[in-house]
Scaffold this active site. Sequence first.
Site, PDB file in Angstrom:
ATOM      1  N   GLY A 126       0.817  -1.216   0.000  1.00 45.59           N
ATOM      2  CA  GLY A 126       0.000   0.000   0.000  1.00 45.59           C
ATOM      3  C   GLY A 126       0.847   1.260   0.000  1.00 45.59           C
ATOM      4  N   ASN A 156      -6.181   1.365  10.743  1.00 42.36           N
ATOM      5  CA  ASN A 156      -7.324   1.820  11.541  1.00 42.36           C
ATOM      6  C   ASN A 156      -8.455   0.789  11.624  1.00 42.36           C
ATOM      7  OD1 ASN A 156      -6.536   4.371  12.450  1.00 42.36           O
ATOM      8  ND2 ASN A 156      -6.717   5.165  10.354  1.00 42.36           N
ATOM      9  N   ASP A 177      -0.443  12.251  14.821  1.00 46.81           N
ATOM     10  CA  ASP A 177      -1.250  13.298  15.462  1.00 46.81           C
ATOM     11  C   ASP A 177      -0.363  14.206  16.301  1.00 46.81           C
ATOM     12  OD1 ASP A 177      -3.753  12.017  14.550  1.00 46.81           O
ATOM     13  OD2 ASP A 177      -3.110  10.440  15.917  1.00 46.81           O
ATOM     14  N   HIS A 235      -6.880   7.407  18.336  1.00 50.95           N
ATOM     15  CA  HIS A 235      -6.486   7.959  17.033  1.00 50.95           C
ATOM     16  C   HIS A 235      -7.752   8.084  16.193  1.00 50.95           C
ATOM     17  CE1 HIS A 235      -4.729   8.767  13.221  1.00 50.95           C
ATOM     18  NE2 HIS A 235      -5.311   7.700  12.716  1.00 50.95           N
TER      19      HIS A 235
HETATM   20  P1  NAX Z   1      -3.527   1.264   1.285  1.00 50.44           P
HETATM   21  O1  NAX Z   1      -4.924   0.865   0.966  1.00 50.44           O
HETATM   22  O2  NAX Z   1      -2.725   2.021   0.300  1.00 50.44           O
HETATM   23  O3  NAX Z   1      -2.700  -0.056   1.652  1.00 50.44           O
HETATM   24  C1  NAX Z   1      -3.182  -1.013   2.524  1.00 50.44           C
HETATM   25  C2  NAX Z   1      -2.557  -2.336   2.106  1.00 50.44           C
HETATM   26  O4  NAX Z   1      -2.883  -3.300   3.113  1.00 50.44           O
HETATM   27  C3  NAX Z   1      -3.073  -2.875   0.772  1.00 50.44           C
HETATM   28  O5  NAX Z   1      -1.973  -3.143  -0.064  1.00 50.44           O
HETATM   29  C4  NAX Z   1      -3.817  -4.142   1.177  1.00 50.44           C
HETATM   30  O6  NAX Z   1      -3.697  -5.160   0.199  1.00 50.44           O
HETATM   31  C5  NAX Z   1      -3.100  -4.514   2.452  1.00 50.44           C
HETATM   32  N1  NAX Z   1      -3.851  -5.415   3.341  1.00 50.44           N
HETATM   33  C6  NAX Z   1      -5.171  -5.419   3.591  1.00 50.44           C
HETATM   34  N2  NAX Z   1      -5.476  -6.425   4.420  1.00 50.44           N
HETATM   35  C7  NAX Z   1      -4.320  -7.046   4.721  1.00 50.44           C
HETATM   36  C8  NAX Z   1      -3.990  -8.172   5.525  1.00 50.44           C
HETATM   37  N3  NAX Z   1      -4.932  -8.874   6.162  1.00 50.44           N
HETATM   38  N4  NAX Z   1      -2.700  -8.534   5.617  1.00 50.44           N
HETATM   39  C9  NAX Z   1      -1.754  -7.868   4.948  1.00 50.44           C
HETATM   40  N5  NAX Z   1      -1.998  -6.805   4.162  1.00 50.44           N
HETATM   41  C10 NAX Z   1      -3.267  -6.405   4.046  1.00 50.44           C
HETATM   42  O7  NAX Z   1      -3.625   2.034   2.682  1.00 50.44           O
HETATM   43  P2  NAX Z   1      -2.567   3.026   3.351  1.00 50.44           P
HETATM   44  O8  NAX Z   1      -2.811   4.396   2.871  1.00 50.44           O
HETATM   45  O9  NAX Z   1      -1.202   2.459   3.222  1.00 50.44           O
HETATM   46  O10 NAX Z   1      -3.065   2.999   4.872  1.00 50.44           O
HETATM   47  C11 NAX Z   1      -2.959   1.844   5.653  1.00 50.44           C
HETATM   48  C12 NAX Z   1      -3.707   2.012   6.971  1.00 50.44           C
HETATM   49  O11 NAX Z   1      -3.157   3.072   7.741  1.00 50.44           O
HETATM   50  C13 NAX Z   1      -5.189   2.341   6.808  1.00 50.44           C
HETATM   51  O12 NAX Z   1      -5.926   1.534   7.721  1.00 50.44           O
HETATM   52  C14 NAX Z   1      -5.262   3.786   7.234  1.00 50.44           C
HETATM   53  O13 NAX Z   1      -6.541   4.125   7.742  1.00 50.44           O
HETATM   54  C15 NAX Z   1      -4.211   3.829   8.313  1.00 50.44           C
HETATM   55  N6  NAX Z   1      -3.685   5.139   8.704  1.00 50.44           N
HETATM   56  C16 NAX Z   1      -3.370   5.330  10.015  1.00 50.44           C
HETATM   57  C17 NAX Z   1      -2.801   6.496  10.482  1.00 50.44           C
HETATM   58  C18 NAX Z   1      -2.440   6.672  11.905  1.00 50.44           C
HETATM   59  O14 NAX Z   1      -2.017   7.786  12.261  1.00 50.44           O
HETATM   60  N7  NAX Z   1      -2.577   5.680  12.809  1.00 50.44           N
HETATM   61  C19 NAX Z   1      -2.563   7.644   9.558  1.00 50.44           C
HETATM   62  C20 NAX Z   1      -2.488   7.240   8.117  1.00 50.44           C
HETATM   63  C21 NAX Z   1      -3.484   6.191   7.700  1.00 50.44           C
HETATM   64  O15 NAX Z   1      -4.727   6.794   7.467  1.00 50.44           O
END
Ligand code: NAX
Length: 326
Positions: free
Chosen positions: A14, A131, A159, A187
Amino acid sequence: STSPVTVTITGAGGQIGYALLFRIASGQLLGPDVPVRVRLLEIPAGRSAAEGTALELQDGAFPLLHSVDVTEDANAAFDGANVALLVGARPRGAGMERADLLEANGAIFGPQGAAINAGAADDIRVLVVGNPANTNALIASAHAPDVPAERFTAMTRLDHNRAVAQLAAKLDVPVTSIERVIVWGNHSASQYPDLSHATVDGRPATELVDERWLADEYIPRVAKRGAEIIQVRGSSSAASAASAAIDHVHDWVNGTGDRWTSAAIVSDGSYGVPAGLISSFPVRAVDGEWRIVDGLTIDDFSRQRIDASVAELVEERDAVRALGLL
Ligand code: NAX
């Protein structure tokens, strides 16, 4: 020379993974003398993207990068892992209720917690980015009974960094002038960025900004910054999230000294946060462990804001408990 440290990244295909991996390979996660072995865990939909990133990592010829493996098998991914960055999660789809979202993520973070329990190294440190991060960390921890609960953390460092940077911008000072900012709670939009203990070149921040700005502009700006990034950039925060993940793990392993930061860690009951919840606190890292900064006076305004965010965490915990995910 040091033997390589194994770092497992989920969701490596991702956008956060793409930004994160090059910083890990260049030595910024653990330090400039620590070789790393990276394992990329993906699902079929993201596997090819992760393999492409692995090719690019090879092309970086990073001196510290010992090896890169891509897998869809959680047990293989976490076997011997020293650091786990749980980035992959199930986003909220159209028409999805909160219970559906929690259940879909429970199906990811439960088995990953179990795989960590089964095979990770004794010093495993877990950071959940995906998240709903705090509750996903709680689910993973509940499935890893042999791993101390203190090793499961969730990311509020983005944050925190936003909170520092917004104050610096308001006062037109460098970020290095600012200390003792705190992000409390979940968060989510309920998070509480707290300036009541913050200092700017040693002066209380509360003497430099007025209460109305704090309540009406600063707090919502920080709490809704993720939405602002989506609106302006056209996709969600990626490199800043990766940078915050690097900061969190780097501080955890290498220490903060006297500096405070924020991290979502398991509560010991401090500051009225129910023990066992994974909530953001003011922390220092000492000897490889997060320590909550204790003894702070909490004013009425802060008390209300902390309680509101913690109430949301309690609701999420009760919801995942009702779904049988804990
Ligand atoms: P993307 O959708 O670009 O990438 C996520 C990746 O995870 C995809 O490649 C998908 O195939 C993979 N995936 C899904 N299920 C999986 C599993 N069971 N095992 C392994 N891989 C799996 O998302 P991205 O922008 O990289 O964000 C990832 C996560 O970070 C999201 O949940 C997002 O909400 C969260 N965030 C958290 C933040 C924080 O401050 N805690 C801030 C940034 C972001 O929003």
